[in-house]
Design a protein around this motif. Structure first.
Motif, PDB file in Angstrom:
ATOM      1  N   PRO A  79       0.840  -1.205   0.000  1.00 49.54           N
ATOM      2  CA  PRO A  79       0.000   0.000   0.000  1.00 49.54           C
ATOM      3  C   PRO A  79       0.875   1.254   0.000  1.00 49.54           C
ATOM      4  CG  PRO A  79       0.115  -0.887   2.227  1.00 49.54           C
ATOM      5  CD  PRO A  79       0.896  -1.826   1.340  1.00 49.54           C
ATOM      6  N   ARG A  81       2.292   4.831   0.640  1.00 49.75           N
ATOM      7  CA  ARG A  81       2.275   5.781   1.744  1.00 49.75           C
ATOM      8  C   ARG A  81       3.592   6.540   1.712  1.00 49.75           C
ATOM      9  NH1 ARG A  81       3.727   0.828   3.555  1.00 49.75           N
ATOM     10  NH2 ARG A  81       5.300   0.723   5.193  1.00 49.75           N
ATOM     11  N   ASP A 140      -1.322   7.983   3.383  1.00 51.05           N
ATOM     12  CA  ASP A 140      -1.275   6.558   3.663  1.00 51.05           C
ATOM     13  C   ASP A 140      -2.511   5.909   3.055  1.00 51.05           C
ATOM     14  OD1 ASP A 140      -1.218   3.988   4.724  1.00 51.05           O
ATOM     15  OD2 ASP A 140      -0.536   4.667   6.689  1.00 51.05           O
ATOM     16  N   TYR A 141      -2.307   5.095   2.032  1.00 49.39           N
ATOM     17  CA  TYR A 141      -3.410   4.429   1.346  1.00 49.39           C
ATOM     18  C   TYR A 141      -3.585   2.988   1.818  1.00 49.39           C
ATOM     19  CZ  TYR A 141      -2.969   8.412  -1.834  1.00 49.39           C
ATOM     20  OH  TYR A 141      -2.894   9.666  -2.370  1.00 49.39           O
ATOM     21  N   THR A 142      -3.084   2.671   3.012  1.00 52.02           N
ATOM     22  CA  THR A 142      -3.163   1.311   3.534  1.00 52.02           C
ATOM     23  C   THR A 142      -4.601   0.812   3.598  1.00 52.02           C
ATOM     24  OG1 THR A 142      -1.131   1.625   4.795  1.00 52.02           O
ATOM     25  CG2 THR A 142      -2.596  -0.161   5.506  1.00 52.02           C
ATOM     26  N   ASP A 143      -5.530   1.617   4.114  1.00 54.61           N
ATOM     27  CA  ASP A 143      -6.918   1.169   4.239  1.00 54.61           C
ATOM     28  C   ASP A 143      -7.547   0.872   2.889  1.00 54.61           C
ATOM     29  OD1 ASP A 143      -6.817   1.295   6.976  1.00 54.61           O
ATOM     30  OD2 ASP A 143      -7.769   3.262   7.112  1.00 54.61           O
ATOM     31  N   ARG A 144      -7.367   1.736   1.928  1.00 51.85           N
ATOM     32  CA  ARG A 144      -8.012   1.514   0.631  1.00 51.85           C
ATOM     33  C   ARG A 144      -7.316   0.453  -0.207  1.00 51.85           C
ATOM     34  NH1 ARG A 144      -6.974   7.180  -2.523  1.00 51.85           N
ATOM     35  NH2 ARG A 144      -7.206   7.999  -0.461  1.00 51.85           N
ATOM     36  N   ARG A 146      -6.005  -2.388   1.261  1.00 52.91           N
ATOM     37  CA  ARG A 146      -5.862  -3.463   2.237  1.00 52.91           C
ATOM     38  C   ARG A 146      -5.734  -4.851   1.585  1.00 52.91           C
ATOM     39  NH1 ARG A 146      -6.789  -2.641   7.161  1.00 52.91           N
ATOM     40  NH2 ARG A 146      -8.285  -0.984   6.840  1.00 52.91           N
ATOM     41  N   ASP A 147      -6.431  -5.099   0.491  1.00 56.29           N
ATOM     42  CA  ASP A 147      -6.440  -6.442  -0.106  1.00 56.29           C
ATOM     43  C   ASP A 147      -5.259  -6.682  -1.057  1.00 56.29           C
ATOM     44  OD1 ASP A 147      -7.408  -4.646  -1.975  1.00 56.29           O
ATOM     45  OD2 ASP A 147      -8.858  -6.048  -2.810  1.00 56.29           O
ATOM     46  N   SER A 149      -1.278  -7.331  -1.678  1.00 57.13           N
ATOM     47  CA  SER A 149      -0.077  -7.753  -0.944  1.00 57.13           C
ATOM     48  C   SER A 149       1.068  -6.828  -1.326  1.00 57.13           C
ATOM     49  CB  SER A 149       0.272  -9.199  -1.287  1.00 57.13           C
ATOM     50  OG  SER A 149       0.566  -9.311  -2.651  1.00 57.13           O
ATOM     51  N   SER A 150       2.024  -6.693  -0.436  1.00 54.95           N
ATOM     52  CA  SER A 150       3.123  -5.762  -0.643  1.00 54.95           C
ATOM     53  C   SER A 150       4.462  -6.396  -0.306  1.00 54.95           C
ATOM     54  CB  SER A 150       2.937  -4.519   0.233  1.00 54.95           C
ATOM     55  OG  SER A 150       4.059  -3.705   0.175  1.00 54.95           O
TER      56      SER A 150
END
Length: 153
Positions: A79, A81, A140-144, A146-147, A149-150
């Motif tokens: 994600p 960020r 931070d785009y972690t929430d959007r 979320r699905d 993988s990084s």
């Protein structure tokens, strides 16, 4: 003190900058007024960024003409960020290569590599660049994302 806005608190922003091993992307103006971008290793200490580069690097010449910069430190994989901002750069000799050595430790984990040896050789003069941020904005785009993988950023 820099104006800090965006997704993170000051502590979260500082934690990201401390934990990340992503180079800072530094934008400056060339002598003809056009923009120039360079990626440098950094450490964030006492509210400013410290970088090191070869004394004959183009960015040194550009910063001597105009010390105003823009910067970004952001992940390369989801994600997404990071932190972006602007500030003023000041330069000084890194005579004992203290800044460079600290950056090599930070990014390479030690000085036992051919790259570290090459960077630390006596014939190479280094400049310390200290960037005092005026503004920093985190996202931070972690929430959007979320699905997704990084891999490690």
């Amino acid at each position: 003190m820099a104006k800090i806005t965006g997704a993170w608190t000051e502590r979260q922003l500082e934690a990201f900058l401390d934990e990340s091993r992503i180079p800072i992307r530094l934008s400056t103006q060339r002598g003809d007024g056009s923009m120039w971008m360079v990626a440098l290793w950094y450490q964030y200490r006492d509210g400013s960024f410290e970088c090191a580069t070869w004394a004959n690097a183009d960015v040194v010449r550009f910063l001597r003409s105009d010390a105003e910069v823009a910067f970004e430190i952001s992940t390369n994989h989801p994600p997404y960020r990071g932190v972006r901002g602007n500030g003023t750069a000041a330069m000084s000799p890194d005579r004992n290569k203290e800044t460079l050595r600290a950056l090599i430790e930070r990014y390479l984990g030690g000085t036992d590599s051919s790259l570290a040896e090459w960077l630390l050789r006596d014939a190479r003069d280094e400049i310390r660049i200290r960037i005092q941020p005026n503004e920093m904005y985190s996202w931070d785009y972690t929430d959007r994302m979320r699905d997704l993988s990084s891999p490690t950023a």
